[in-house]
Motif scaffolding. Structure first.
Motif, PDB file in Angstrom:
ATOM      1  N   GLU A  62     -11.833  -8.859  -6.142  1.00 14.88           N
ATOM      2  CA  GLU A  62     -10.796  -9.718  -6.647  1.00 14.88           C
ATOM      3  C   GLU A  62      -9.374  -8.656  -6.691  1.00 14.88           C
ATOM      4  N   VAL A  63      -9.606  -7.705  -7.280  1.00 16.85           N
ATOM      5  CA  VAL A  63      -8.398  -6.769  -7.372  1.00 16.85           C
ATOM      6  C   VAL A  63      -7.886  -6.251  -5.930  1.00 16.85           C
ATOM      7  N   ILE A  64      -8.920  -5.860  -5.104  1.00 18.69           N
ATOM      8  CA  ILE A  64      -8.592  -5.769  -3.772  1.00 18.69           C
ATOM      9  C   ILE A  64      -7.827  -6.638  -2.953  1.00 18.69           C
ATOM     10  N   LYS A  65      -8.280  -7.996  -3.098  1.00 25.26           N
ATOM     11  CA  LYS A  65      -7.823  -8.967  -2.233  1.00 25.26           C
ATOM     12  C   LYS A  65      -6.404  -9.248  -3.058  1.00 25.26           C
ATOM     13  N   GLY A  66      -6.189  -9.124  -4.290  1.00 31.24           N
ATOM     14  CA  GLY A  66      -4.943  -9.562  -4.950  1.00 31.24           C
ATOM     15  C   GLY A  66      -3.737  -8.513  -4.418  1.00 31.24           C
ATOM     16  N   VAL A  67      -4.096  -7.212  -4.287  1.00 36.06           N
ATOM     17  CA  VAL A  67      -3.344  -6.293  -3.806  1.00 36.06           C
ATOM     18  C   VAL A  67      -3.102  -6.401  -2.362  1.00 36.06           C
ATOM     19  N   ARG A  68      -4.024  -6.811  -1.558  1.00 35.76           N
ATOM     20  CA  ARG A  68      -3.800  -6.937  -0.224  1.00 35.76           C
ATOM     21  C   ARG A  68      -2.963  -8.242   0.182  1.00 35.76           C
ATOM     22  N   ASP A  69      -2.782  -9.046  -0.676  1.00 40.58           N
ATOM     23  CA  ASP A  69      -1.751 -10.254  -0.519  1.00 40.58           C
ATOM     24  C   ASP A  69      -0.527  -9.820  -0.436  1.00 40.58           C
ATOM     25  N   TRP A  70      -0.046  -8.428  -0.957  1.00 42.48           N
ATOM     26  CA  TRP A  70       1.331  -7.866  -0.464  1.00 42.48           C
ATOM     27  C   TRP A  70       1.440  -6.365  -0.072  1.00 42.48           C
ATOM     28  N   SER A  71       0.374  -5.574  -0.084  1.00 37.68           N
ATOM     29  CA  SER A  71       0.630  -4.198  -0.109  1.00 37.68           C
ATOM     30  C   SER A  71      -0.563  -3.726   0.870  1.00 37.68           C
ATOM     31  N   ARG A  72      -0.178  -2.477   1.504  1.00 32.90           N
ATOM     32  CA  ARG A  72      -1.300  -1.734   2.293  1.00 32.90           C
ATOM     33  C   ARG A  72      -1.552  -0.730   1.418  1.00 32.90           C
ATOM     34  N   ILE A  73      -1.084  -0.478   0.133  1.00 27.49           N
ATOM     35  CA  ILE A  73      -1.549   0.537  -0.767  1.00 27.49           C
ATOM     36  C   ILE A  73      -2.967   0.959  -0.486  1.00 27.49           C
ATOM     37  N   PRO A  74      -3.203   2.442  -0.177  1.00 25.10           N
ATOM     38  CA  PRO A  74      -4.608   2.814   0.022  1.00 25.10           C
ATOM     39  C   PRO A  74      -5.368   2.521  -1.370  1.00 25.10           C
ATOM     40  N   ILE A  75      -6.485   1.955  -1.087  1.00 20.23           N
ATOM     41  CA  ILE A  75      -7.421   1.695  -2.202  1.00 20.23           C
ATOM     42  C   ILE A  75      -8.848   2.428  -1.910  1.00 20.23           C
ATOM     43  N   LEU A  76      -9.185   3.354  -2.696  1.00 26.29           N
ATOM     44  CA  LEU A  76     -10.519   3.957  -2.800  1.00 26.29           C
ATOM     45  C   LEU A  76     -11.404   3.388  -4.163  1.00 26.29           C
TER      46      LEU A  76
END
Length: 229
Positions: A62-76
């Motif tokens: 859910e955190v990944i989806k929340g960030v992806r709603d507004w950003s392309r910050i790399p997520i590892l």
């Protein structure tokens, strides 16, 4: 200085990560739950996020989806969940990479460096890269939709071209089997992983110097494929 947001509820692991990252000149912020992570990501705009999936208030997906709603910050993702299904869920949600606990700090740092390099590439260079992609073995003109090996034009079928285009426009990033099947063949082919094996083998025969030991079109067993430039 590269800003890293570490999202992890294990204090000992957070401390170890901070020590190692700060020693290598990363600026580290931390969040022990998903809600805090989402607020910090929006407010501080980190360069990369290191994310555990097992958080006390919400699933890391859910955190990944929340960030992806507004950003392309790399997520590892850094998680004890090790099954292919867990990895695919995270990658399909928008994670850029996945490291399984227990992990090597050297490997984690290498993955972080790779993620930030891709993110920091100048826009003009990215535009050029995604117009003409060149390797030691072949070149791909995405505008003209042509592939060459040396002086020879390589003829690809529409399906081969579609697969190659998806992979090379996401250099270094694992693209899951489910995503490739959905984008190339459609939702009714979600279980037909044999299609991918056949077409990837054909692409390697046409593009790789040694198809049995590919340098550019890499298989991640059970998960998907990536293009390594």
């Amino acid at each position: 200085m590269t800003r890293v947001l570490v999202v992890e509820d294990d204090p000992q692991l957070v401390r170890a990560l901070k020590i190692n990252l700060q020693a290598r000149k990363f600026d580290v912020e931390e969040a022990s739950d998903g809600g805090t992570a989402l607020r910090l990501a929006a407010a501080r705009k980190p360069d990369v996020i290191v994310l555990d999936l097992g958080l006390p208030d919400m699933d890391g997906i859910e955190v990944i989806k929340g960030v992806r709603d507004w950003s392309r910050i790399p997520i590892l993702v850094l998680s004890a969940r090790h099954t292919s299904e867990d990895k695919i869920r995270a990658l399909d949600a928008g994670a850029d990479d996945y490291v399984t606990k227990p992990f090597s700090m050297d490997e984690l740092l290498a993955r972080l460096r790779a993620a930030t390099r891709r993110q920091e590439a100048p826009a003009a260079s990215l535009a050029d890269e995604f117009t003409l992609v060149t390797t030691d073995e072949f070149s791909v003109d995405l505008v003209a939709k042509k592939v060459r090996r040396g002086e020879r034009t390589v003829r690809l079928t529409p399906t081969e071209w579609h697969l190659l285009e998806i992979l090379i426009t996401h250099p270094g990033r694992l693209i899951t089997q489910s995503r490739l099947l959905l984008e190339v063949w459609g939702p009714t082919y979600s279980e037909h992983t044999n299609y991918l094996r056949v077409y990837m083998a054909q692409l390697r025969r046409k593009l790789e110097a040694d198809p049995a030991h590919p340098r550019y079109l890499i298989t991640e067993p059970g998960m998907g494929y990536r293009f390594e430039p």
